[in-house]
Structures are given as C-alpha cells and as structure tokens.
Design a protein around this motif. Sequence first.
Motif, PDB file in Angstrom:
ATOM      1  N   ALA A  80      16.591   4.567 -12.158  1.00  0.00           N
ATOM      2  CA  ALA A  80      16.316   3.913 -10.875  1.00  0.00           C
ATOM      3  C   ALA A  80      15.432   4.801 -10.007  1.00  0.00           C
ATOM      4  N   SER A  81      15.711   6.088 -10.012  1.00  0.00           N
ATOM      5  CA  SER A  81      14.913   7.032  -9.224  1.00  0.00           C
ATOM      6  C   SER A  81      13.477   7.080  -9.735  1.00  0.00           C
ATOM      7  N   ASP A  82      13.328   7.163 -11.066  1.00  0.00           N
ATOM      8  CA  ASP A  82      11.978   7.191 -11.647  1.00  0.00           C
ATOM      9  C   ASP A  82      11.221   5.904 -11.350  1.00  0.00           C
ATOM     10  N   MET A  83      11.902   4.768 -11.425  1.00  0.00           N
ATOM     11  CA  MET A  83      11.254   3.484 -11.135  1.00  0.00           C
ATOM     12  C   MET A  83      10.838   3.414  -9.664  1.00  0.00           C
ATOM     13  N   SER A  84      11.682   3.956  -8.788  1.00  0.00           N
ATOM     14  CA  SER A  84      11.360   3.970  -7.366  1.00  0.00           C
ATOM     15  C   SER A  84      10.092   4.784  -7.117  1.00  0.00           C
ATOM     16  N   VAL A  85      10.015   5.958  -7.749  1.00  0.00           N
ATOM     17  CA  VAL A  85       8.825   6.798  -7.603  1.00  0.00           C
ATOM     18  C   VAL A  85       7.607   6.063  -8.143  1.00  0.00           C
ATOM     19  N   LEU A  86       7.753   5.424  -9.290  1.00  0.00           N
ATOM     20  CA  LEU A  86       6.643   4.693  -9.898  1.00  0.00           C
ATOM     21  C   LEU A  86       6.156   3.564  -8.989  1.00  0.00           C
ATOM     22  N   VAL A  87       7.073   2.800  -8.433  1.00  0.00           N
ATOM     23  CA  VAL A  87       6.694   1.695  -7.543  1.00  0.00           C
ATOM     24  C   VAL A  87       5.980   2.232  -6.306  1.00  0.00           C
ATOM     25  N   LYS A  88       6.482   3.325  -5.736  1.00  0.00           N
ATOM     26  CA  LYS A  88       5.835   3.925  -4.568  1.00  0.00           C
ATOM     27  C   LYS A  88       4.420   4.390  -4.903  1.00  0.00           C
ATOM     28  N   GLN A  89       4.255   4.974  -6.080  1.00  0.00           N
ATOM     29  CA  GLN A  89       2.925   5.430  -6.489  1.00  0.00           C
ATOM     30  C   GLN A  89       1.973   4.252  -6.694  1.00  0.00           C
ATOM     31  N   GLU A  90       2.470   3.171  -7.253  1.00  0.00           N
ATOM     32  CA  GLU A  90       1.631   1.983  -7.458  1.00  0.00           C
ATOM     33  C   GLU A  90       1.220   1.382  -6.113  1.00  0.00           C
ATOM     34  N   ILE A  91       2.139   1.356  -5.162  1.00  0.00           N
ATOM     35  CA  ILE A  91       1.828   0.835  -3.826  1.00  0.00           C
ATOM     36  C   ILE A  91       0.778   1.709  -3.158  1.00  0.00           C
ATOM     37  N   GLU A 111     -14.130 -21.521  -4.087  1.00  0.00           N
ATOM     38  CA  GLU A 111     -14.130 -21.054  -5.472  1.00  0.00           C
ATOM     39  C   GLU A 111     -13.857 -19.553  -5.585  1.00  0.00           C
ATOM     40  N   ALA A 112     -14.068 -18.835  -4.492  1.00  0.00           N
ATOM     41  CA  ALA A 112     -13.903 -17.372  -4.534  1.00  0.00           C
ATOM     42  C   ALA A 112     -12.430 -17.015  -4.676  1.00  0.00           C
ATOM     43  N   THR A 113     -12.189 -15.938  -5.394  1.00  0.00           N
ATOM     44  CA  THR A 113     -10.814 -15.470  -5.534  1.00  0.00           C
ATOM     45  C   THR A 113     -10.565 -14.387  -4.493  1.00  0.00           C
ATOM     46  N   PRO A 114      -9.339 -14.218  -4.054  1.00  0.00           N
ATOM     47  CA  PRO A 114      -9.063 -13.152  -3.079  1.00  0.00           C
ATOM     48  C   PRO A 114      -9.277 -11.781  -3.716  1.00  0.00           C
ATOM     49  N   PRO A 115      -9.632 -10.780  -2.909  1.00  0.00           N
ATOM     50  CA  PRO A 115      -9.833  -9.443  -3.472  1.00  0.00           C
ATOM     51  C   PRO A 115      -8.536  -8.893  -4.055  1.00  0.00           C
ATOM     52  N   VAL A 116      -8.629  -8.358  -5.249  1.00  0.00           N
ATOM     53  CA  VAL A 116      -7.463  -7.851  -5.951  1.00  0.00           C
ATOM     54  C   VAL A 116      -7.683  -6.376  -6.279  1.00  0.00           C
ATOM     55  N   PRO A 117      -6.694  -5.528  -6.034  1.00  0.00           N
ATOM     56  CA  PRO A 117      -6.824  -4.130  -6.446  1.00  0.00           C
ATOM     57  C   PRO A 117      -6.716  -4.027  -7.965  1.00  0.00           C
ATOM     58  N   GLU A 118      -7.844  -4.087  -8.666  1.00  0.00           N
ATOM     59  CA  GLU A 118      -7.878  -4.207 -10.118  1.00  0.00           C
ATOM     60  C   GLU A 118      -7.221  -3.034 -10.836  1.00  0.00           C
ATOM     61  N   GLN A 119      -7.469  -1.817 -10.386  1.00  0.00           N
ATOM     62  CA  GLN A 119      -6.887  -0.649 -11.049  1.00  0.00           C
ATOM     63  C   GLN A 119      -5.362  -0.678 -10.949  1.00  0.00           C
ATOM     64  N   THR A 120      -4.854  -1.063  -9.797  1.00  0.00           N
ATOM     65  CA  THR A 120      -3.403  -1.134  -9.617  1.00  0.00           C
ATOM     66  C   THR A 120      -2.802  -2.193 -10.523  1.00  0.00           C
ATOM     67  N   VAL A 121      -3.435  -3.336 -10.606  1.00  0.00           N
ATOM     68  CA  VAL A 121      -2.943  -4.404 -11.479  1.00  0.00           C
ATOM     69  C   VAL A 121      -2.897  -3.909 -12.926  1.00  0.00           C
ATOM     70  N   GLU A 122      -3.940  -3.200 -13.342  1.00  0.00           N
ATOM     71  CA  GLU A 122      -4.003  -2.684 -14.711  1.00  0.00           C
ATOM     72  C   GLU A 122      -2.894  -1.666 -14.972  1.00  0.00           C
ATOM     73  N   THR A 123      -2.660  -0.745 -14.033  1.00  0.00           N
ATOM     74  CA  THR A 123      -1.625   0.263 -14.257  1.00  0.00           C
ATOM     75  C   THR A 123      -0.230  -0.354 -14.215  1.00  0.00           C
ATOM     76  N   VAL A 124      -0.035  -1.385 -13.411  1.00  0.00           N
ATOM     77  CA  VAL A 124       1.262  -2.066 -13.396  1.00  0.00           C
ATOM     78  C   VAL A 124       1.496  -2.748 -14.744  1.00  0.00           C
ATOM     79  N   LYS A 125       0.457  -3.347 -15.306  1.00  0.00           N
ATOM     80  CA  LYS A 125       0.588  -3.957 -16.644  1.00  0.00           C
ATOM     81  C   LYS A 125       0.961  -2.896 -17.670  1.00  0.00           C
TER      82      LYS A 125
END
Length: 159
Positions: free
Chosen positions: A42-53, A130-144
């Motif tokens: 849980a602690s490691d996941m918390s750190v990971l989520v904070k880093q992704e944010i 037709e435009a898509t909202p701006p997405v933080p692409e690197q963050t999405v990739e690392t979360v995947k």
Amino acid sequence: MAFSDHSGSHSTASAGGPVGASGHTREDLRHESFGELLSGLASDMSVLVKQEIQLAKVETTAKAKEAGKGAGMLAGAAVAGLLLLMALTTLLVVALDYVMPLWVAVLVAVVLWAVVAAALGLAGKKQLQEATPPVPEQTVETVKEDVQWAKNPTRSART
C-alpha cells in the motif's frame, strides 16, 4: 537472484541487494507477516500514485506554457490581420463607389464579410468538436506500464 530450496540452505546471492522500493531483500520479505507485506505494498502504491500525479502536473504545465506563448503570437497576428481587413474593406468600398451608390458598395462589403465570418465560424466549431482534450501522454504511458507490472511483477522486472 536470491532463491532458497526447501531444506533451508540459501544460495550465495540471497544476501544480494534490495528487491523492492522498500529496500527489503527477499529474505526479509519471507519473514514479514501478510499484514506487513500488504502495508508495504500500500505504501509503495501510494508513492507510485503520487509520482504519477506529479509527472502529470509537470507535463501539463510544460505544455500549457508552450501553448500560452503560441496563443500570444496568434493574438498579435489576429490584431494585425483585423487591421489589414479593415483597410482592404475600405479599399473595396471606395472602388465599388465608382460603379454603384455608396450605400450599395457598403452593403456588398458587409454581406461579403458576413459570409466569410459564418463559414469560418462553422468550420471552427466543427474543428473544436473533433479535437480531443489535451492528455499528458507520458503519464498515461507510464500508468499503463505500472498496471502491466502490477499484473505480472516478475515478468516485467526481467524485461
């Protein structure tokens, strides 16, 4: 790698470096209770989520700064373009005044710009839809990647 057989003897590599983010070796993890392991996860996941944010914030801020500079330049170009169109409209009205009454020349210019404005407005509206909202692409990739690792931690650690 630190593996032990069922007889209790350990390979010489069992005293190797840390296994996880918490700094525990495999031997340390074998002696922890399930609750302690779960707490560490849980602690490691918390750190990971904070880093992704944090990564998402940094990436979005950088993109917003670039967009702001571009928007400022486009605004300046729009003002210059507007002044140009005003001068061209005046020239058009003066030229048409030679072949028709002034009020008709002004009406022609007004109708012309109304048609241009309507066409641009409709095209712009369609483009925005037709435009898509701006997405933080690197963050999405690392979360995947994080999700993939969570599903198969041993396979992804080797690749």
